[in-house]
Design a protein around this motif. Structure first.
Motif, PDB file in Angstrom:
ATOM      1  N   HIS A 282       0.835  -1.207   0.000  1.00 15.95           N
ATOM      2  CA  HIS A 282       0.000   0.000   0.000  1.00 15.95           C
ATOM      3  C   HIS A 282       0.867   1.252   0.000  1.00 15.95           C
ATOM      4  CE1 HIS A 282      -3.445   2.619   0.928  1.00 15.95           C
ATOM      5  NE2 HIS A 282      -2.664   3.199   1.844  1.00 15.95           N
ATOM      6  N   PHE A 283       1.986   1.219   0.767  1.00 11.57           N
ATOM      7  CA  PHE A 283       2.836   2.398   0.886  1.00 11.57           C
ATOM      8  C   PHE A 283       4.061   2.353  -0.019  1.00 11.57           C
ATOM      9  CE2 PHE A 283       0.455   2.584   4.877  1.00 11.57           C
ATOM     10  CZ  PHE A 283       0.034   3.899   4.833  1.00 11.57           C
ATOM     11  N   SER A 284       4.065   1.439  -0.973  1.00  8.19           N
ATOM     12  CA  SER A 284       5.168   1.409  -1.934  1.00  8.19           C
ATOM     13  C   SER A 284       5.053   2.543  -2.933  1.00  8.19           C
ATOM     14  CB  SER A 284       5.185   0.066  -2.674  1.00  8.19           C
ATOM     15  OG  SER A 284       3.991  -0.102  -3.430  1.00  8.19           O
ATOM     16  N   VAL A 285       3.873   3.159  -3.002  1.00 10.98           N
ATOM     17  CA  VAL A 285       3.645   4.310  -3.872  1.00 10.98           C
ATOM     18  C   VAL A 285       3.656   5.563  -3.017  1.00 10.98           C
ATOM     19  CG1 VAL A 285       2.056   5.417  -5.490  1.00 10.98           C
ATOM     20  CG2 VAL A 285       2.251   2.909  -5.437  1.00 10.98           C
ATOM     21  N   SER A 289      -2.559   7.704   1.118  1.00 11.73           N
ATOM     22  CA  SER A 289      -3.256   8.127   2.332  1.00 11.73           C
ATOM     23  C   SER A 289      -3.071   7.090   3.428  1.00 11.73           C
ATOM     24  CB  SER A 289      -4.749   8.295   2.043  1.00 11.73           C
ATOM     25  OG  SER A 289      -4.964   9.292   1.078  1.00 11.73           O
ATOM     26  N   PRO A 290      -3.270   7.495   4.705  1.00  8.99           N
ATOM     27  CA  PRO A 290      -3.169   6.532   5.805  1.00  8.99           C
ATOM     28  C   PRO A 290      -4.108   5.346   5.612  1.00  8.99           C
ATOM     29  CG  PRO A 290      -3.173   8.748   6.667  1.00  8.99           C
ATOM     30  CD  PRO A 290      -3.462   8.866   5.204  1.00  8.99           C
ATOM     31  N   GLN A 291      -3.663   4.198   6.115  1.00 11.54           N
ATOM     32  CA  GLN A 291      -4.401   2.938   5.980  1.00 11.54           C
ATOM     33  C   GLN A 291      -5.206   2.686   7.247  1.00 11.54           C
ATOM     34  OE1 GLN A 291      -4.260   0.594   3.336  1.00 11.54           O
ATOM     35  NE2 GLN A 291      -5.861  -0.503   4.412  1.00 11.54           N
ATOM     36  N   LEU A 292      -6.462   2.308   7.089  1.00 11.89           N
ATOM     37  CA  LEU A 292      -7.300   1.941   8.230  1.00 11.89           C
ATOM     38  C   LEU A 292      -6.973   0.508   8.640  1.00 11.89           C
ATOM     39  CD1 LEU A 292      -9.623   2.693  10.140  1.00 11.89           C
ATOM     40  CD2 LEU A 292     -11.213   1.815   8.410  1.00 11.89           C
ATOM     41  N   LEU A 293      -6.540   0.330   9.904  1.00  8.16           N
ATOM     42  CA  LEU A 293      -6.175  -0.989  10.421  1.00  8.16           C
ATOM     43  C   LEU A 293      -6.979  -1.298  11.675  1.00  8.16           C
ATOM     44  CD1 LEU A 293      -2.248  -0.889  10.216  1.00  8.16           C
ATOM     45  CD2 LEU A 293      -3.829  -1.861   8.545  1.00  8.16           C
ATOM     46  N   TYR A 294      -7.058  -2.586  11.998  1.00  6.83           N
ATOM     47  CA  TYR A 294      -7.724  -3.023  13.222  1.00  6.83           C
ATOM     48  C   TYR A 294      -6.768  -3.877  14.041  1.00  6.83           C
ATOM     49  CZ  TYR A 294     -12.176  -1.499  11.240  1.00  6.83           C
ATOM     50  OH  TYR A 294     -13.201  -0.733  10.716  1.00  6.83           O
ATOM     51  N   VAL A 301      -7.476   1.844  14.158  1.00  6.93           N
ATOM     52  CA  VAL A 301      -6.461   2.889  14.117  1.00  6.93           C
ATOM     53  C   VAL A 301      -6.177   3.253  12.668  1.00  6.93           C
ATOM     54  CG1 VAL A 301      -5.325   2.243  16.283  1.00  6.93           C
ATOM     55  CG2 VAL A 301      -4.549   1.230  14.138  1.00  6.93           C
ATOM     56  N   TYR A 302      -5.619   4.440  12.486  1.00  8.00           N
ATOM     57  CA  TYR A 302      -5.162   4.891  11.174  1.00  8.00           C
ATOM     58  C   TYR A 302      -3.645   4.854  11.172  1.00  8.00           C
ATOM     59  CZ  TYR A 302      -9.960   6.496  10.681  1.00  8.00           C
ATOM     60  OH  TYR A 302     -11.326   6.551  10.610  1.00  8.00           O
ATOM     61  N   ALA A 303      -3.062   4.312  10.121  1.00  9.76           N
ATOM     62  CA  ALA A 303      -1.613   4.107  10.091  1.00  9.76           C
ATOM     63  C   ALA A 303      -1.024   4.611   8.788  1.00  9.76           C
ATOM     64  CB  ALA A 303      -1.293   2.625  10.267  1.00  9.76           C
ATOM     65  N   SER A 304       0.197   5.132   8.911  1.00 11.88           N
ATOM     66  CA  SER A 304       0.979   5.492   7.739  1.00 11.88           C
ATOM     67  C   SER A 304       2.389   4.992   7.946  1.00 11.88           C
ATOM     68  CB  SER A 304       0.972   7.010   7.518  1.00 11.88           C
ATOM     69  OG  SER A 304       1.638   7.658   8.585  1.00 11.88           O
ATOM     70  N   ALA A 305       3.148   4.875   6.861  1.00 12.58           N
ATOM     71  CA  ALA A 305       4.514   4.371   6.950  1.00 12.58           C
ATOM     72  C   ALA A 305       5.476   5.442   6.486  1.00 12.58           C
ATOM     73  CB  ALA A 305       4.675   3.106   6.109  1.00 12.58           C
ATOM     74  N   SER A 306       6.522   5.663   7.272  1.00 21.10           N
ATOM     75  CA  SER A 306       7.552   6.634   6.908  1.00 21.10           C
ATOM     76  C   SER A 306       8.457   6.041   5.845  1.00 21.10           C
ATOM     77  CB  SER A 306       8.374   7.014   8.136  1.00 21.10           C
ATOM     78  OG  SER A 306       7.555   7.627   9.099  1.00 21.10           O
ATOM     79  N   PRO A 307       9.150   6.906   5.084  1.00 18.00           N
ATOM     80  CA  PRO A 307      10.071   6.377   4.074  1.00 18.00           C
ATOM     81  C   PRO A 307      11.191   5.581   4.720  1.00 18.00           C
ATOM     82  CG  PRO A 307       9.708   8.735   3.815  1.00 18.00           C
ATOM     83  CD  PRO A 307       9.131   8.344   5.125  1.00 18.00           C
ATOM     84  N   VAL A 308      11.466   4.406   4.164  1.00 21.99           N
ATOM     85  CA  VAL A 308      12.636   3.632   4.577  1.00 21.99           C
ATOM     86  C   VAL A 308      13.388   3.256   3.326  1.00 21.99           C
ATOM     87  CG1 VAL A 308      11.522   2.712   6.620  1.00 21.99           C
ATOM     88  CG2 VAL A 308      11.404   1.415   4.515  1.00 21.99           C
ATOM     89  N   ARG A 314      16.691   2.378  -2.902  1.00 22.58           N
ATOM     90  CA  ARG A 314      15.479   3.068  -3.321  1.00 22.58           C
ATOM     91  C   ARG A 314      14.458   2.955  -2.197  1.00 22.58           C
ATOM     92  NH1 ARG A 314      15.505  -1.913  -5.754  1.00 22.58           N
ATOM     93  NH2 ARG A 314      13.682  -3.207  -5.420  1.00 22.58           N
ATOM     94  N   PRO A 315      13.481   3.853  -2.151  1.00 25.65           N
ATOM     95  CA  PRO A 315      12.477   3.766  -1.109  1.00 25.65           C
ATOM     96  C   PRO A 315      11.781   2.414  -1.148  1.00 25.65           C
ATOM     97  CG  PRO A 315      12.357   5.881  -2.210  1.00 25.65           C
ATOM     98  CD  PRO A 315      13.309   5.035  -3.001  1.00 25.65           C
ATOM     99  N   ALA A 316      11.665   1.789   0.024  1.00 24.20           N
ATOM    100  CA  ALA A 316      11.037   0.482   0.083  1.00 24.20           C
ATOM    101  C   ALA A 316       9.618   0.562   0.566  1.00 24.20           C
ATOM    102  CB  ALA A 316      11.834  -0.431   1.021  1.00 24.20           C
ATOM    103  N   CYS A 317       9.319   1.539   1.391  1.00 22.97           N
ATOM    104  CA  CYS A 317       7.986   1.625   1.946  1.00 22.97           C
ATOM    105  C   CYS A 317       7.772   3.021   2.462  1.00 22.97           C
ATOM    106  CB  CYS A 317       7.835   0.618   3.090  1.00 22.97           C
ATOM    107  SG  CYS A 317       6.290   0.753   3.992  1.00 22.97           S
TER     108      CYS A 317
END
Length: 658
Positions: A282-285, A289-294, A301-308, A314-317
């Protein structure tokens, strides 16, 4: 334990004296006088053979031992230093000292005025272990591993009785105690919110440690309310390449309901009802937007992933953009991009200048932002990014002043596998490469080492970068925005900044006015209060508090204003209007102190000999006697802080509404 005033009252001191009498005579302690942590510390000190008359051990490490201690805590020092300075700005006029120690209670760094009372306790190399100093906030935090406040004679040793101190532990990303952040001062200036400030700053440091040390992992930010993503209250957790939990901040531990020692027992799929691979996809692009998780418990909760970054470079996530996220009216989440209108806020001349900057940057012309520290240069840089054709790409900031000279080259340009001793396996991607197709924001460019300026110039000219230890050139497409509070022309004259780099970066210069010169200060204050009140209803500012805001000189500019508003909202609790009593002493002291230092006299329009005139003279004498300190002056006059401020506003020129 309950203390209601900012000064330690006579009643409270009497209760502590009674408790000390009982304790040292071997009798039971009165209930409710001491916190459990203080009582346990007293008992430890007694078992160590200490007595109240035992002299404090004020010996220092040798210069060599101190260097070794600082080297062992080098990462902590580098990450914490900006927050120490930020914290000190908030308490500077209380006469307190901000102290950072290692896990052995040895002072690594401190910031204070040249005051013997505070300088004594904050000298680098001093050790505050309980066995040397008795009960004290730093030493007791290390044993208790929780925040502790020690007021006056709660200190075990009589010698430390004149002090009050609040401290909070600092844990590394893996749950290990690595230091303590402490605020100490005299008993007459200790404020009830000092502990909150110390704890919040410790959390900021812990969050930064996760983000700086675990860049090769998937770093997930989450919260039950999406508007809290990107704030101090967000939960942060780091997962390895196979989804194993390797680190988490305090908020994450609370939400996940796990202990610091149990990281290895959990992975992403055991905590969330979602596949780790799907989450990464989902966050490879960039810009998702933040992902809705349970949680497995059913909590949402709403979650997002920082660049790693991966070893492949190259950016992985993660979303490379730095925009905020907000909830729209239908409950969905959309990307919120900062806009220039949010920076200008109706200031027509400034808006016209920013519009020129937008047109220039949209045409790939570099923009140089110049203004005092805290004037909002990074916020403007983000706004320019999101108003440009590069808005779908990443916004990558780097502060040239906060990174040691030995590290800034690898931070900026990245490094190859085996480039130097201690390099991560597979190397690391630098900020220049991460900002490909987006914006590189070089904050405090005037602090960039001269040796790196030539290399940066080549990157900007050739549009390609070679990581440290590699000869491979990687093409990059970047826009550049720089910021500084310095006069770069003067640095050029001093041979501290390259003239050719200056003209490469200075496509268009934008001079940001300091906050005290903004014509729309009321609108700015209202906007900041509104922006920080998401999720708690509409908040307002009383006329008296607004009057104090409007007349303040704001030496720290927007950063100081945001800090003052944030602290006021913490002190406000569940209230809906910010009043004078929610403003910190250092804020009011700073303003009144400047008036007194400038030789201001009470209003001459008051008729001499009247009751009002006598009262005005009494207020002025009390202020001068106590150095403009609001709390101490109010206590001496037997009135509240809010009442004292209202009297000052009426009597002191420049604080009245004319």
């Amino acid at each position: 334990m309950n203390t209601t005033g900012l000064d330690l009252s006579a009643e409270y001191n009497a209760r502590i004296a009674l408790a000390r009498g009982h304790f040292f005579q071997g009798e039971s302690l009165p209930r409710g006088v001491l916190s459990d942590a203080i009582e346990r510390s007293w008992r430890r000190c007694l078992s160590l053979g200490l007595t109240p008359a035992t002299p404090a051990d004020l010996s220092l490490l040798t210069a060599r031992e101190l260097r070794e201690s600082r080297e062992r805590s080098r990462v902590l020092l580098e990450v914490a230093q900006p927050e120490l300075e930020n914290l000190y700005q908030q308490i500077a006029n209380t006469g307190s000292v901000v102290i950072l120690t290692d896990a052995e209670a040895t002072v690594l760094a401190s910031i204070s005025r040249d005051d013997p009372l505070t300088r004594r306790g904050g000298r680098p190399g001093m050790c505050w272990q309980e066995q040397r100093m008795g009960t004290n906030a730093i030493g007791t935090v290390i044993v208790e591993q929780q925040a502790v406040t020690v007021l006056g004679r709660e200190h075990y040793l009589d010698q430390n009785g004149p002090f009050s101190c609040s401290a909070s532990p600092v844990f590394d990303p893996f749950g290990k105690l690595i230091g303590v952040l402490d605020i100490s001062g005299g008993n007459s200036v200790h404020q009830n919110h000092i502990q909150d400030l110390a704890s919040m700053s410790a959390q900021v440091i812990e969050n930064r440690l996760i983000l700086t040390q675990l860049g090769m992992h998937t770093v997930v930010r989450f919260h039950s309310r999406p508007e809290f993503l990107g704030t101090l209250w967000e939960a942060i957790a780091a997962f390895s390449h196979n989804g194993t939990l390797v680190a988490a901040n305090r908020a994450a531990l609370t939400l996940l309901e796990i202990g610091r020692d149990h990281f290895h027992r959990h992975d992403f799929s055991s905590l969330f009802d979602y596949s780790f691979d799907r989450f990464q996809d989902h966050f490879s692009v960039a810009g998702r937007s933040p992902q809705l998780l349970y949680f497995r418990s059913g909590m949402r909760v709403y979650a997002s992933a920082s660049p790693v970054s991966t070893a492949a470079g190259r950016p992985a996530c993660g979303s490379s953009g730095h925009g905020s996220s907000v909830v729209s009216g239908d409950g969905s989440i959309r990307r919120f991009d900062l806009c220039l209108a949010d920076v200008a806020l109706g200031d027509a001349p400034l808006h016209e200048l920013l519009e020129k900057a937008r047109l220039a940057y949209s045409a790939d012309i570099p923009v140089l932002l110049q203004g005092e520290t805290g004037s909002g240069k990074e916020a403007l840089a983000k706004a320019l990014h999101f108003a440009s054709p590069r808005k779908s790409g990443p916004f990558v900031p780097i502060n040239c002043a906060s990174i040691p000279e030995t590290l800034i080259e690898s931070e900026l340009f990245g490094y190859a596998d085996g480039a130097f001793t201690g390099a991560k396996r597979g190397g690391a991607v630098g900020k220049v490469q991460l900002s490909d197709k987006g914006t590189l924001f070089l904050d405090e460019i005037g602090d960039m080492p001269l040796s790196l300026q030539a290399r940066l110039l080549r990157v900007l000219q050739e549009r390609e970068v070679a990581p440290v230890g590699s000869t491979k050139l990687i093409p990059v497409d970047i826009g550049v925005i720089c910021a500084t509070h310095m006069n770069l022309k003067e640095l050029i004259a001093q041979n501290r900044f390259r003239e050719d780099l200056y003209y490469r970066l200075n496509g268009l210069k934008v001079l940001l006015p300091p906050l005290r010169q903004r014509k729309n200060l009321r609108e700015i204050i209202t906007h900041i209060v509104d922006s920080k009140s998401h999720g708690r209803g509409k908040l307002s500012v009383s006329e008296e508090a607004m009057d104090a805001f409007l007349k303040h000189p704001w030496p720290g500019n927007m950063r100081q204003l945001c800090n003052v508003v944030s602290t006021a909202m913490v002190l406000l609790g569940s209230g809906t209007q910010i009043e004078l009593q929610h403003l910190t002493d250092d804020f009011l002291n700073e303003m009144i102190g400047r008036r007194i230092a400038g030789g201001a006299e009470m209003a001459e329009t008051i008729h001499t000999g009247t009751l009002t005139s006598l009262e005005a003279q009494a207020v002025q004498r009390a202020l001068e006697r106590h150095g403009g300190n609001i709390s101490v002056t109010a206590a001496a006059l037997g009135i509240s802080r809010a009442t004292l401020y209202r009297k000052i506003k009426n009597y002191l020129p420049g604080t009245r509404n004319d």
